[in-house]
Motif scaffolding. Sequence first.
Motif, PDB file in Angstrom:
ATOM      1  N   LYS A  80      16.218  25.650  10.531  1.00  0.00           N
ATOM      2  CA  LYS A  80      15.927  25.174   9.190  1.00  0.00           C
ATOM      3  C   LYS A  80      14.455  24.793   9.099  1.00  0.00           C
ATOM      4  O   LYS A  80      13.861  24.356  10.078  1.00  0.00           O
ATOM      5  CB  LYS A  80      16.791  23.964   8.833  1.00  0.00           C
ATOM      6  N   LEU A  81      13.886  24.931   7.916  1.00  0.00           N
ATOM      7  CA  LEU A  81      12.524  24.487   7.696  1.00  0.00           C
ATOM      8  C   LEU A  81      12.470  22.963   7.695  1.00  0.00           C
ATOM      9  O   LEU A  81      13.461  22.289   7.390  1.00  0.00           O
ATOM     10  CB  LEU A  81      11.992  25.024   6.367  1.00  0.00           C
ATOM     11  N   SER A  82      11.312  22.412   8.029  1.00  0.00           N
ATOM     12  CA  SER A  82      11.149  20.957   7.999  1.00  0.00           C
ATOM     13  C   SER A  82      11.301  20.436   6.576  1.00  0.00           C
ATOM     14  O   SER A  82      10.936  21.109   5.604  1.00  0.00           O
ATOM     15  CB  SER A  82       9.779  20.557   8.547  1.00  0.00           C
TER      16      SER A  82
ATOM     17  N   GLY B  26      13.456  13.306   6.625  1.00  0.00           N
ATOM     18  CA  GLY B  26      13.035  12.941   7.972  1.00  0.00           C
ATOM     19  C   GLY B  26      13.138  14.044   8.988  1.00  0.00           C
ATOM     20  O   GLY B  26      13.179  13.782  10.195  1.00  0.00           O
ATOM     21  N   ARG B  27      13.161  15.298   8.566  1.00  0.00           N
ATOM     22  CA  ARG B  27      13.278  16.421   9.491  1.00  0.00           C
ATOM     23  C   ARG B  27      11.896  17.043   9.718  1.00  0.00           C
ATOM     24  O   ARG B  27      11.281  17.561   8.775  1.00  0.00           O
ATOM     25  CB  ARG B  27      14.247  17.468   8.948  1.00  0.00           C
ATOM     26  N   TYR B  28      11.428  16.984  10.951  1.00  0.00           N
ATOM     27  CA  TYR B  28      10.091  17.468  11.314  1.00  0.00           C
ATOM     28  C   TYR B  28      10.154  18.313  12.585  1.00  0.00           C
ATOM     29  O   TYR B  28      11.120  18.225  13.355  1.00  0.00           O
ATOM     30  CB  TYR B  28       9.143  16.297  11.590  1.00  0.00           C
ATOM     31  N   GLY B  29       9.088  19.078  12.794  1.00  0.00           N
ATOM     32  CA  GLY B  29       8.863  19.592  14.139  1.00  0.00           C
ATOM     33  C   GLY B  29       8.459  18.425  15.031  1.00  0.00           C
ATOM     34  O   GLY B  29       8.980  18.224  16.126  1.00  0.00           O
ATOM     35  N   ALA B  30       7.514  17.638  14.555  1.00  0.00           N
ATOM     36  CA  ALA B  30       7.120  16.361  15.174  1.00  0.00           C
ATOM     37  C   ALA B  30       6.755  15.420  14.036  1.00  0.00           C
ATOM     38  O   ALA B  30       5.926  15.757  13.188  1.00  0.00           O
ATOM     39  CB  ALA B  30       5.939  16.544  16.125  1.00  0.00           C
TER      40      ALA B  30
END
Length: 275
Positions: free
Chosen positions: A110-112, A117-121
Motif C-alpha cells: 500500500k502507498l503511505s 500514520g502509515r509511512y516508510g519511515a
Amino acid sequence: QTASVQQIDTKEQFMMTNNKLITASMNDNGPAVVVDPDNVFEGSQNYNLAKHVPDHAHVTSQYMSAAYKLNVRLQELLFQALKIEDETQRHVLGSHPFLVLKQMKYFDTKLSDPSIGRYGAGPHTDWGSFTILATDATPGLQIYRPKNNSNKKKDNSSSPEWLDVPPIPNALIINAGDQISILTNGKYQSALHRVLTTTTTKPRYSTAVFCYFGMDAKFGPLPQFQQEDTDGCETGAPTTAAEKDPSKGRTTREYFHYKLHQSVYGVSSSPPPIA
C-alpha cells in the motif's frame, strides 16, 4: 483523525556499528581500542550474519572507510564554521567518532498515508552529528520546513510543509543531526524528515551512515550559544545543559545509551544517570 494515531513504519533494515568503541574499556589515554579508518568495522560479528551475501563484507568495508574519512572532513568544516579554534576541543569532539551503518529497504503493498500514520519511515530526526545518505532513483524522502516568516519573503508562503528531496544520480545527501543542534543550542537545526512509499511496484533502497562526535566527548551548547539557553524565569539565569535537556552534558557513549533508552521505554521515561 485523532491525535493519538499510531505510527506504522514499513521498512526493513540491516544495521552495523563499530561497536567495539562502546564495549572498549577506558584508560587514561583514551579509548583502549582505536578505530582504523581503513577498516572501520574490524572484527564485527555482523559480517557473519550477511556472509550469504556475496562481497557484502568487502563492499561495506570500503564504503565505511570512505564515509569515515568524509565525516572527518565534514567535522573540520563544521568546527571552522562554529569558530572552534581550541585544538584540544576539536580533537575531543572529532577523534574516535562512532558510526552506524543502516541499509534499508522500503516496500509495501500500500502507498503511505500520513493521515493514518502509515509511512516508510515516520517523521524523525537523526541522533548523531552528520548523516551521510545514499539512495537509489526511487523518490520518497521528504524534509520538513517549519513555519517561518523568513520563508514568506522568498516564496510568498509562511506555512509549514513537507518538501520532496529528489534523488540525484551519484550524489550523497548530508544532513545535520541532534548532536549538532545540541552543540549550537538549536542555532543549527536537526533536520526533521520522513520517507513515504510512493510506488508499490518496486522497493526503494537507501544506505545511511549515522556519524557521532568522539565516543567519549562530553558535549553541550558551545559558549557562544549559551546566552540563549535560559530557563524562562524572570532573571533569565541560564540553566545547566543537563537540567534543561537530559541529552546534553553527556558523552557520546552516554548519549547513545540515553537515546536507546528513549526508543525502548519512551521519551517521558526517566533517563539513565550520567556516569
